[in-house]
Design a protein around this motif. Structure first.
Motif, mmCIF file in Angstrom:
data_model
loop_
_atom_site.group_PDB
_atom_site.id
_atom_site.type_symbol
_atom_site.label_atom_id
_atom_site.label_comp_id
_atom_site.label_asym_id
_atom_site.label_seq_id
_atom_site.Cartn_x
_atom_site.Cartn_y
_atom_site.Cartn_z
ATOM 1 N N GLU A 1 60.435 25.248 88.010
ATOM 2 C CA GLU A 1 59.587 24.033 87.687
ATOM 3 C C GLU A 1 59.745 23.258 89.083
ATOM 4 O O GLU A 1 58.468 22.764 89.296
ATOM 5 C CB GLU A 1 60.208 23.425 86.622
ATOM 6 N N GLN B 1 55.020 16.371 86.607
ATOM 7 C CA GLN B 1 55.390 17.607 87.104
ATOM 8 C C GLN B 1 56.602 17.420 88.239
ATOM 9 O O GLN B 1 57.319 18.255 88.510
ATOM 10 C CB GLN B 1 54.064 18.358 87.455
ATOM 11 N N ALA C 1 60.643 17.122 88.397
ATOM 12 C CA ALA C 1 61.669 18.410 88.657
ATOM 13 C C ALA C 1 62.473 17.938 89.759
ATOM 14 O O ALA C 1 63.747 18.671 89.988
ATOM 15 C CB ALA C 1 61.189 19.495 88.900
ATOM 16 N N CYS D 1 56.810 20.290 81.212
ATOM 17 C CA CYS D 1 57.332 20.214 82.600
ATOM 18 C C CYS D 1 58.826 19.820 82.462
ATOM 19 O O CYS D 1 59.579 19.782 81.256
ATOM 20 C CB CYS D 1 56.543 18.675 82.761
#
Lengths: 972, 510
Positions: free
Chosen positions: A155, A232, A235, A455
């Motif tokens: 991710e 996103q 991460a 996500c």
């Protein structure tokens, strides 16, 4: 100079951190902290003057030729952002020290962090637009490194890639936009550029520049429809999110909007695009934040919403809007950084970031809970916190804005946005810190994972606490170093709310003056402004927000059922489609087919020619053509027939060779007919040599080539060939029917007096254009070398193996070396050599010359090889072919240079005409030496090609013999 | 005795002489090579060094005469119009020699490693460089053609140097055939131009065009236009502009990597040099530079096509070398944008092209060199997968590769950034906004595939059990990389000096 040092400090710090990375977390954190603190101190030293209205500038020459210099300036706006960068940066450095696990490489983290810090400072303080751009791209790059810090998480890689792609693309759009802007303003220096509002807005480039610049700002600041990368990017390690995704990087876009506000804002286009984008982003972010279960995802989406609000404020184009924008920019950085750090602490202690798996932490972590309550309240706009102040001012500003001619539109949308922000802020606090403790639910494995969006992975999977065994120990307040930064930020949010005028007033006033580029409107920062429409909207928002949270459960079900479109998914799909499209394009354009490539080449040339033809005057000239005679007609017929036959029978390899011979003979005849015996002579001898060599080569190849073309391709090729032929033919016709000056007269008159010869062609070759001839023999030599290199291929490797399998395609004559042929060629050899000598000597005045002489010698020798075989001949031919070429080129070059020694141009010849007994007068000149060089080179080149071909067949024969021996004598 | 003409021509002479000497040396080192599928050391090392020294000497002479000033040498015009020894030529001599020398150094490491260790590589390389230098200096269509052929013939052979590989041989053959066609088209064009103007030297052509335009109004005889178009087509083939690029990916992939480097660097630079000179000196008349009936739209169209097609296709390549081939096509497109801009802003645009080619030379040599360094025989780095995890296994090679790719992508503070910027600036000055926007968009596209290499090197681990590319060790390759890295960095950080140089080198547009 302080300014330059200030920008350099983080970069120096990054290097230093990388150097001490072996010292562990503490050493890195201290180094990074010191660098940041010193920079902050320097900035603090500048601050009083800047707030008072001074602008500090510094510049270093960079590329003067392009009008570029590395120049920095700090005004109150830059100071505000720089202060945030360094202040929050320092806190993040401390926080990260405790956040990072022992296994995480600290050097890399802090080095990247400082790299980012420096890039961001550069954005804030650059005075040159292009320099700003450089730093802008650097922030994208360094954020890519930071988001992808945990390399093992897919991710993280995906998020990093997406963030880089989106913001990097935006950066290039910005590059184009800023170039256009600078072009229309006539300068790339911001302080000057900002004064040129009229020039910029009056330019036809304004709209494209605006759109491109907004493209850059909106991608960086995660505005709809580019907002998808921010969730996103969660991460990333939490300190990174706290730093980049709340306080600094995402603010860069907003900062640039503010920076360019004086020159870009105030037009209809700006207002419509920026305000609308801001409003939409605000709603989209707020709604998605409500239904996000990952704590950091929730904060990211709330950030999107708040950034939309800021964008909207600057989009209004009013001076008060700019004031509020600046104020809220600071406020948001304070409370959002606090919240991110808080989310990190929760994750750290409870082992999960899933809202559904958390609850009731308030009693276990009282300090963290207090910070969360204060910061969320600020985000929700609850008095007496800083968020309330700026939100109130924003509502006030929105209350009297008309969009699309509707007075109600903006106020309603803004109120809805505010309501939603209350709801998600409440959700954060209530679900995490109040209610029943749900940590146990997580321990039994229900909470995590099930509700996760695509996500933001729970860091617990390999988070900072991997070593501690997850949620085994009860969550408790974090250690001092980890807690203190967020406490400090929360406290600031509170104090600014309580004493706004004292603490923030001067800075906001100065910064907004810098944005506006003039005096800001009169305002006071205060909690109470009386009963205004804004107050009413605030109350509605607060009550409504609580209401929304109350019905959240039901709404969430509806939300999930709706199946909200996922722009991140679209982005990935778009990328995939682009890849697929490019694959198709590749196959269509480039399938490695030679025929297709040739067709494309010739086709384009024909097309280009016809376009050129069509665009100009094209009549044939008036010069009368020569009378047509029977003989020429016959030659034409022969020529066309032979050419056509060669094409039709191209698969049978020997026949076309014969036809080509016919073609070249007719060419030679044509040369003679047009009084160019030299050319004819050369044509004939070249042709003989070529055909002989080709015969040798064809001997090694199959008799026929396999049919490979399809009917369609043949038709295509025929059409192309006809078009090309007709085109060239008509062009040639047009040239030759025109009366024109040619160079011929010049050569006629100058050949004898200056070149000392009456054979004009030869004089041209060795004297007037001797340089070209020299070049030609160099080419010839190179060609021979290339033939050598390429034919070696045939003798080795794959091709060599195939050659080893070679067998003559048809029965050979039993008499390998026919005696008559041998006798005749032997007899011919001396004659040929004398002929060559003759040709050579008379060359200057009559048809002949070094080139032809060389060819004649070569033919004679070739005949020996043909008649007696390679081995026999090779033993009797002494000189090395390479050396022959080399000598030839060298002799020619030295002759040419000789003229230079005597102060004449290259290749000027000296000549005299002695009489020889029996032969008569001959022309001797230095050009003759040159000619000798040509001869040597020609002989060498031909012999080299011959030797290579012959050795290929010799090798094949050896292989065949070896094979035979092997078959008879068994395996060795 | 007047030595000035020798001095003026000395870069060419030095290279030619060095080539001859090297051929002799190669002949002597042949002993015992006939049956050498055993592991004899081979001649490569010394020859590579010799070639590099020869070409560097050529570069030094170019630089030296630059500082003396070619116009101060009395006989520097002795070879005109065949060879024009002006600052423009000297600049390109320098670039070409440097490109050739670096390629030779790469070959010194690569050829022995991949058992291609045959001496003829080096003379071919030198004579091709010589041809390229002649091409850049050619002031006459005939000498132009000669230079072109001298350069090309050698390169055809270099492209097919990996004899054991059928693909390589096929690619070389295709390259040769297509190249011959292109050369024929160029010759046709030259013949037509001669027919229309009665001249083959560029200045004479220009004068004839101007006088025709003056007497007959702006109308040009169709013959001339066709000739111009065909000459441009022939040269566009050498710079591998779309749609004349079909040979490039195959030939680049099939050739040994040092030869690929040479093709990408020297062949392209020389072709651009001559294109620039022909367009400015012969076809620079206003009658031929209008948008209605002239060459600019042809070039602009080619530029658009080249950038877009190359970048789109490059994105999907699985072989890094092929990706770099398409990337070099894309870079030709960027330079073409600069060429189009020369009509309006003349010197600036020319300077931008020259700076671009210098920067491109350094970056490209570096990128190919790093690719060479990343793989040794038996485990050559070809695909992206091969590079997985290289950042950990061989940090130096990975870092070098990243650096050069970032320069190719145009990221500051590398040379690539400034060169691209300079081209954009020239195009903006000439008000070709569409070209600029397309160029920028294409740079975005290109970032994708350049960064993809970085992603693989630093963020991927090799698939378990996959054969790993083993980085090779070679002093030659390392030297070449260090030299190009220095060049890339210096050009990127202190571009001013070089900008002044290219500004001086620009042809005076008459």
């Amino acid at each position: 100079m302080i300014l330059v040092l200030l920008v350099l400090l983080p970069f120096l710090g990054a290097v230093a951190t990388a150097l001490v990375s072996r010292g562990g977390r503490d050493a890195c954190a201290v180094t990074a902290g010191v660098a940041t603190a010193v920079a902050l101190g320097l900035l603090g030293a500048l601050a009083p003057g800047v707030v008072a209205g001074e602008v500090v500038q510094a510049s270093v020459g960079w590329v003067p030729a392009l009008g570029l210099q590395a120049s920095f300036f700090v005004d109150a706006l830059g100071l505000t952002l720089a202060g945030l960068i360094l202040g929050v940066g320092l806190l993040v450095v401390v926080y990260a020290r405790y956040y990072l696990a022992a296994a995480d490489p600290p050097g890399r983290f802090y080095a990247f962090l400082l790299l980012f810090q420096g890039a961001m400072l550069g954005v804030a303080l650059s005075s040159n637009v292009l320099l700003l751009l450089v730093f802008w791209e650097l922030t994208s790059l360094s954020s890519f490194l930071l988001i992808g810090y945990w390399r093992h998480l897919p991710e993280a890689r995906r998020g990093a890639r997406m963030a880089l792609t989106v913001t990097g693309a935006g950066g290039l759009s910005l590059l184009a936009g800023l170039l256009l802007l600078g072009h229309s303003a006539g300068t790339y220096e911001l302080p000057v550029l900002l004064q040129r509002r009229e020039a910029i807005q009056g330019s036809p480039l304004y709209l494209p520049a605006l759109l491109l610049i907004l493209g850059g700002c909106f991608t960086k600041s995660a505005q709809f429809p580019f907002h998808f990368w921010l969730p996103q990017a969660m991460a990333a390690p939490t300190p990174v999110s706290a730093y980049l995704h709340s306080a600094t990087m995402v603010k860069a876009g907003i900062f640039l909007l503010a920076r360019l506000w004086p020159v870009l804002a105030g037009t209809e286009a700006w207002f419509l695009i920026v305000t609308t984008t801001g409003l939409v982003t605000m709603l989209v972010g707020a709604v998605s934040a409500l239904f996000e279960d990952d704590l950091k995802g929730l904060l990211a989406r709330s950030t999107i919403s708040q950034l939309g609000l800021l964008t909207m404020l600057f989009g209004l184009g009013t001076r008060m809007g700019a004031v509020v924008g600046v104020f809220h920019l600071v406020n948001h950085a304070l409370f959002k950084a606090a919240l991110f750090m808080n989310a990190g602490i929760v994750d750290h202690e409870a082992g999960t970031r899933d809202v559904k798996g958390l609850g009731g932490l308030g009693s276990l972590m009282p300090v963290a809970a207090t910070v969360a309550v204060v910061a969320s309240a600020a985000m929700a706009g609850v008095p007496p916190l800083n968020g309330f102040l700026s939100k109130e001012m924003m509502l006030e500003e929105a209350a009297h804005t008309r969009l699309l001619g509707q007075a109600w539109l903006v106020p309603v949308v803004v109120t809805v946005g505010a309501t939603l922000s209350v709801a998600y802020a409440l959700r954060y606090v209530v679900r995490v810190y109040f209610g029943a403790r749900r940590g146990e639910a997580l321990a039994s494995g229900q909470g995590a994972g099930a509700h996760h969006d695509s996500c933001a992975p729970p860091e617990a999977s390999r988070g900072p606490e991997a070593g501690r065994g997850g949620g085994a120990a009860a969550p408790h307040d974090p250690p001092l170093g980890m807690g203190a930064p967020s406490v400090l930020l929360g406290a600031l949010a509170l104090v600014v709310g309580l004493f706004p005028e004292t603490l923030a007033g001067p800075l906001v006033r100065a910064a907004s003056a810098a944005v506006i580029g003039g005096a800001p409107p009169g305002f006071t920062l205060a909690l109470w402004h009386g009963f205004t429409p804004a107050l009413g909207m605030s109350v509605v928002a607060l009550v409504g927000g609580a209401g929304v949270l109350a019905v959240h459960g039901g709404a969430e079900k509806v939300w999930r059922r709706l199946g909200v479109p996922d722009p991140a998914g679209w982005f990935e799909a778009g990328l995939g489609a682009a890849v697929k499209g490019s694959r198709k394009l590749t196959l269509a354009i480039h399938d490695g087919s030679l025929q297709r490539g040739l067709a494309l080449l010739v086709g384009t040339a024909v097309m280009v020619g016809f376009v050129g033809f069509g665009g100009a005057k094209h009549t044939a000239g008036e010069r009368p053509p020569m009378p047509v005679e029977m003989l020429t007609v016959l030659a034409w017929v022969l020529l066309v027939t032979a050419t056509g036959a060669a094409v039709v029978m191209h698969r049978r390899r020997y026949l076309p060779l014969l036809f080509m011979g016919v073609v070249s003979m007719i060419m030679a005849l044509a040369f003679i007919f047009l009084s160019a015996p030299d050319l004819a002579l050369t044509q004939v001898s070249v042709d003989v040599v070529t055909i002989l060599l080709l015969l040798l080569a064809l001997n090694l190849l199959p008799q026929q080539s396999p049919p490979e073309t399809t009917r369609r391709r043949r038709v295509r090729d025929a059409v192309l060939a006809l078009l090309g032929g007709v085109g060239m033919g008509s062009a040639a016709w047009a040239v030759m029917t025109r009366e024109r000056k040619t160079l011929a007269d010049y050569y006629w008159t100058h050949a004898k007096p200056e070149g000392g010869g009456t054979n004009v062609v030869n004089v041209i070759l060795v004297d007037f254009r001797g340089f070209d001839t020299f070049g030609e023999i160099v080419v010839l030599g190179t060609a021979a070398l290339a033939i050598f290199a390429l034919l070696e291929t045939a003798n080795r490797g794959e091709a060599g193996r195939r050659l080893a399998q070679w067998k003559p395609g048809r029965p050979l004559s039993p008499e390998r070396y026919p005696l008559i042929l041998i006798a005749v060629t032997r007899l011919l050899l001396p004659f040929a050599i004398v002929t060559a000598l003759f040709m050579f000597l008379r060359g200057h005045d009559h048809p002949g010359g070094g080139f032809v002489a060389g060819l004649v010698v070569a033919i004679a020798v070739l005949m020996q090889y043909l008649a007696s075989g390679f081995d026999w001949a090779d033993r009797r031919v002494r000189p090395d072919h390479h050396a022959l070429i080399g000598w030839g080129v060298l002799v020619a070059a030295l002759t040419g240079l000789g003229a230079l020694v005597f102060g004449r141009p290259f290749l000027t010849s000296a000549f005299w005409h002695p009489r020889l007994p029996f032969v008569g007068e001959i022309a001797l000149s230095t050009a003759m030496v040159f000619d000798a060089g040509v001869t040597l080179a020609v002989v060498g080149a031909v012999m080299l090609a011959l030797a290579q071909l012959a050795s290929a067949s010799k090798r094949a024969k050896q292989w065949a013999e070896k094979r035979e021996r092997g078959e008879h004598g068994g395996a060795p | 005795m007047n030595l000035d003409p020798f001095l003026a021509a000395s870069p060419l002479l030095v290279v030619a002489l060095g080539g001859c000497l090297l051929m002799v040396a190669e002949a002597f080192s042949k002993h015992g090579r006939e049956e050498n599928d055993s592991r004899s050391a081979g001649p490569s090392g010394d020859l590579a060094l010799g070639t590099a020294i020869t070409l560097i000497t050529g570069a030094i002479f170019s630089a030296g005469i630059w500082f003396v000033g070619p116009d101060k040498l009395e006989g520097s015009r002795a070879l005109e119009p065949y060879l024009i020894l002006d600052r423009f030529s000297l600049f390109f001599s320098f670039v070409l020699c440097v490109g050739g020398a670096l390629s030779a150094l790469l070959a010194g490491g690569y050829l022995p490693e991949h058992k291609l260790d045959r001496g003829e590589f080096y003379p071919l390389l030198i004579f091709s460089t010589l041809g390229a230098m002649m091409l850049a200096a050619a002031g006459d269509l005939l000498s132009l053609f000669l230079g072109l052929e001298t350069m090309s013939l050698g390169v055809y052979a270099l492209a097919g140097f990996r004899r054991a590989s059928p693909r390589s041989t096929e690619a070389a053959l295709k390259y040769f055939l297509l190249g011959s066609f292109a050369a024929a088209i160029l010759l046709y064009g030259g013949a037509l131009i001669y027919g229309a103007t009665g001249h083959t030297d560029l200045a004479g052509i220009r004068a004839a065009i101007t006088s025709t335009a003056a007497t007959e109004g702006a109308a040009n005889p169709a013959v001339l236009l066709i000739g111009v178009a065909l000459v441009i087509v022939g040269l566009a083939f050498k710079v591998s502009a779309v749609p004349f690029h079909m040979w490039t990916p195959d030939a680049y992939e099939g050739a040994p990597t040092p030869a690929t480097t040479f093709m990408a660097v020297a062949v392209k630079s020389a072709a651009f040099a001559t294109l620039l000179r022909v367009l400015v000196e012969a076809f620079g008349d206003p009658a031929l530079t209008s948008w209605a009936s002239g060459w600019p739209p042809l070039l602009a169209f080619m530029a658009l096509l080249t950038m877009t097609v190359a970048n789109l296709i490059a994105g999907r390549q699985e072989s890094v070398k092929r990706m770099l081939a398409y990337s070099s096509i894309a870079h030709a497109g960027y330079v073409l944008v600069g060429l189009v801009a020369t009509i309006k802003v003349g010197g600036d645009a020319q300077a931008s092209i020259m700076f671009y080619l210098l920067a491109y030379t350094a970056s490209t040599v570096g990128a190919f060199g790093a690719l060479i360094l990343c793989g040794s025989r038996g485990a050559e780095a070809v695909s992206y997968e091969d590079l997985s995890g290289l950042g950990r296994r061989h940090p130096a090679a990975a870092m070098a590769f990243s650096f050069f790719l970032l320069s190719l992508a145009g990221t500051p503070p590398t040379a690539g950034f400034f060169s691209k910027f300079y081209i954009i600036k020239a195009a903006l000055g000439a008000e070709h906004y569409v070209l600029v926007v397309v160029l920028v968009l294409n740079s975005v596209l290109s970032a994708y595939y350049y960064l993809r290499v970085l992603v693989f090197m630093y963020m991927r681990e090799p698939a378990p059990g996959a054969p790993l590319a083993r980085p090779m060790r070679s002093g030659y390759v390392t030297t070449a990389l260090v030299l190009s890295a220095v060049l890339v960095l210096v050009l990127g950080v202190f571009p001013s000096t070089y900008l002044e140089i290219v500004a001086q080198a620009a042809l005076a547009s008459r």
